[in-house]
Design a protein around this motif. Sequence first.
Motif, PDB file in Angstrom:
ATOM      1  N   GLN A  55       0.830  -1.194   0.000  1.00 37.17           N
ATOM      2  CA  GLN A  55       0.000   0.000   0.000  1.00 37.17           C
ATOM      3  C   GLN A  55       0.873   1.256   0.000  1.00 37.17           C
ATOM      4  N   LEU A  56       0.629   2.106  -0.982  1.00 38.01           N
ATOM      5  CA  LEU A  56       1.383   3.339  -1.164  1.00 38.01           C
ATOM      6  C   LEU A  56       0.404   4.496  -1.299  1.00 38.01           C
ATOM      7  N   VAL A  57       0.817   5.666  -0.819  1.00 37.98           N
ATOM      8  CA  VAL A  57      -0.040   6.846  -0.887  1.00 37.98           C
ATOM      9  C   VAL A  57       0.719   7.975  -1.567  1.00 37.98           C
ATOM     10  N   GLY A  58       0.066   8.620  -2.517  1.00 37.35           N
ATOM     11  CA  GLY A  58       0.718   9.673  -3.271  1.00 37.35           C
ATOM     12  C   GLY A  58      -0.072  10.965  -3.310  1.00 37.35           C
ATOM     13  N   TYR A  59       0.503  11.923  -4.007  1.00 35.35           N
ATOM     14  CA  TYR A  59      -0.084  13.258  -4.136  1.00 35.35           C
ATOM     15  C   TYR A  59       0.006  13.687  -5.592  1.00 35.35           C
ATOM     16  N   TRP A  60      -0.847  14.616  -5.986  1.00 36.03           N
ATOM     17  CA  TRP A  60      -0.954  15.032  -7.391  1.00 36.03           C
ATOM     18  C   TRP A  60      -0.579  16.495  -7.535  1.00 36.03           C
ATOM     19  N   VAL A  61       0.266  16.798  -8.503  1.00 35.65           N
ATOM     20  CA  VAL A  61       0.717  18.175  -8.730  1.00 35.65           C
ATOM     21  C   VAL A  61       0.361  18.609 -10.142  1.00 35.65           C
ATOM     22  N   VAL A  62      -0.302  19.754 -10.251  1.00 34.79           N
ATOM     23  CA  VAL A  62      -0.622  20.308 -11.566  1.00 34.79           C
ATOM     24  C   VAL A  62       0.040  21.660 -11.799  1.00 34.79           C
ATOM     25  N   LEU A  63       0.547  22.292 -10.755  1.00 35.44           N
ATOM     26  CA  LEU A  63       1.129  23.622 -10.873  1.00 35.44           C
ATOM     27  C   LEU A  63       2.623  23.560 -11.154  1.00 35.44           C
ATOM     28  N   ASP A  64       3.094  24.455 -11.984  1.00 34.13           N
ATOM     29  CA  ASP A  64       4.528  24.580 -12.254  1.00 34.13           C
ATOM     30  C   ASP A  64       5.115  25.498 -11.191  1.00 34.13           C
ATOM     31  N   ALA A  65       5.287  24.941  -9.999  1.00 39.63           N
ATOM     32  CA  ALA A  65       5.757  25.705  -8.845  1.00 39.63           C
ATOM     33  C   ALA A  65       6.718  24.836  -8.045  1.00 39.63           C
ATOM     34  N   PRO A  66       7.983  24.714  -8.486  1.00 38.31           N
ATOM     35  CA  PRO A  66       8.936  23.804  -7.832  1.00 38.31           C
ATOM     36  C   PRO A  66       9.082  23.984  -6.329  1.00 38.31           C
ATOM     37  N   PRO A  67       9.103  25.227  -5.786  1.00 40.28           N
ATOM     38  CA  PRO A  67       9.238  25.334  -4.325  1.00 40.28           C
ATOM     39  C   PRO A  67       8.083  24.672  -3.577  1.00 40.28           C
ATOM     40  N   SER A  68       6.850  24.801  -4.100  1.00 44.85           N
ATOM     41  CA  SER A  68       5.739  24.138  -3.409  1.00 44.85           C
ATOM     42  C   SER A  68       5.784  22.632  -3.618  1.00 44.85           C
ATOM     43  N   THR A  69       6.220  22.192  -4.793  1.00 49.24           N
ATOM     44  CA  THR A  69       6.361  20.751  -5.029  1.00 49.24           C
ATOM     45  C   THR A  69       7.399  20.158  -4.085  1.00 49.24           C
ATOM     46  N   GLU A  70       8.472  20.885  -3.857  1.00 52.59           N
ATOM     47  CA  GLU A  70       9.501  20.414  -2.921  1.00 52.59           C
ATOM     48  C   GLU A  70       8.928  20.276  -1.515  1.00 52.59           C
ATOM     49  N   ARG A  71       8.120  21.230  -1.111  1.00 50.81           N
ATOM     50  CA  ARG A  71       7.507  21.150   0.219  1.00 50.81           C
ATOM     51  C   ARG A  71       6.567  19.958   0.333  1.00 50.81           C
ATOM     52  N   ILE A  72       5.790  19.737  -0.706  1.00 55.63           N
ATOM     53  CA  ILE A  72       4.888  18.587  -0.696  1.00 55.63           C
ATOM     54  C   ILE A  72       5.676  17.284  -0.582  1.00 55.63           C
ATOM     55  N   ALA A  73       6.800  17.212  -1.300  1.00 54.27           N
ATOM     56  CA  ALA A  73       7.623  16.005  -1.268  1.00 54.27           C
ATOM     57  C   ALA A  73       8.249  15.760   0.105  1.00 54.27           C
ATOM     58  N   ARG A  74       8.319  16.796   0.926  1.00 54.75           N
ATOM     59  CA  ARG A  74       8.881  16.653   2.276  1.00 54.75           C
ATOM     60  C   ARG A  74       7.857  16.132   3.279  1.00 54.75           C
ATOM     61  N   VAL A  75       6.582  16.098   2.891  1.00 60.83           N
ATOM     62  CA  VAL A  75       5.524  15.696   3.818  1.00 60.83           C
ATOM     63  C   VAL A  75       5.622  14.210   4.174  1.00 60.83           C
ATOM     64  N   GLY A  76       6.027  13.398   3.189  1.00 57.02           N
ATOM     65  CA  GLY A  76       6.169  11.971   3.465  1.00 57.02           C
ATOM     66  C   GLY A  76       5.361  11.055   2.572  1.00 57.02           C
ATOM     67  N   TYR A  77       4.754  11.583   1.514  1.00 56.19           N
ATOM     68  CA  TYR A  77       4.056  10.717   0.559  1.00 56.19           C
ATOM     69  C   TYR A  77       5.046   9.764  -0.101  1.00 56.19           C
ATOM     70  N   ASP A  78       4.572   8.613  -0.505  1.00 54.83           N
ATOM     71  CA  ASP A  78       5.443   7.651  -1.182  1.00 54.83           C
ATOM     72  C   ASP A  78       5.816   8.125  -2.581  1.00 54.83           C
TER      73      ASP A  78
END
Length: 252
Positions: A13-36
């Motif tokens: 079982q894996l859990v992920g997140y979806w990104v549609v915005l071209d906003a690398p700083p926010s994508t980096e923050r999301i990646a730090r949350v702990g999603y697989d």
Amino acid sequence: MTNFAARLRAREQLVGYWVVLDAPPSTERIARVGYDYVVLDGQHGLLSTRGILDGLMAIDAAGGATVGLVRVEANNATPIGRALDAGAAGVIVPLVDSGEDAAYAVRAAKYPPSGIRSYGPTRAGLRIGPVPAESDAATVVLAMIETASGLANVEAICATPGLDGIYVGPSDLCLAIGGKFPGDPDVADEFEAAIRHIAEVAAAAGVAAGIHNPDGASAKARLAQGYTYATVSSDIDHLQGVAAEHLATVKG
């Protein structure tokens, strides 16, 4: 990378997140949350080729175990190869209608002799491979089930050699079974039957089964239902939702 591919293929079982915005700083923050995993949407998202590259670099910059996947714009060797060259841990391929479509997606993502991917790993060579067999082993190919044909042919799709899993696009699937709009309550029973059927077929074939969800509670329910990986909402939806909540609080 190899660990993620192995876990997905083992139907963990894996859990992920979806990104549609071209906003690398926010994508980096999301990646730090702990999603697989974090998916960069190259089909309906607001991401150019450069945006996908920057997003993948942002996910890696987060420094955790989260990997970046890309939903490519089409079942075509060019965007599939480009996403993998940029360092994606795998691709989600839209509008797969048949076993033949799924087989093409696999070939496009794999190097010869099993596939047709052109050798030019670019950034991926720094992280995945660059030996072709190592890259093939460390990256995954996921076919979307979102059309009437895809639903009708889900057994053949799941039986495709080299395909690691399927991914349900619930909005398009709802329309495909006769809904007037995504989430149409008039087809709720038919929709849920289709969702259960897809999960059962994937389990019988031994491949991963994933699905998009509007929130964490829905994702948890789908995992309990038999799906092996589930994606939660998107950055743009959460940005609007949280902003609206705060405004409502201020205005009482």
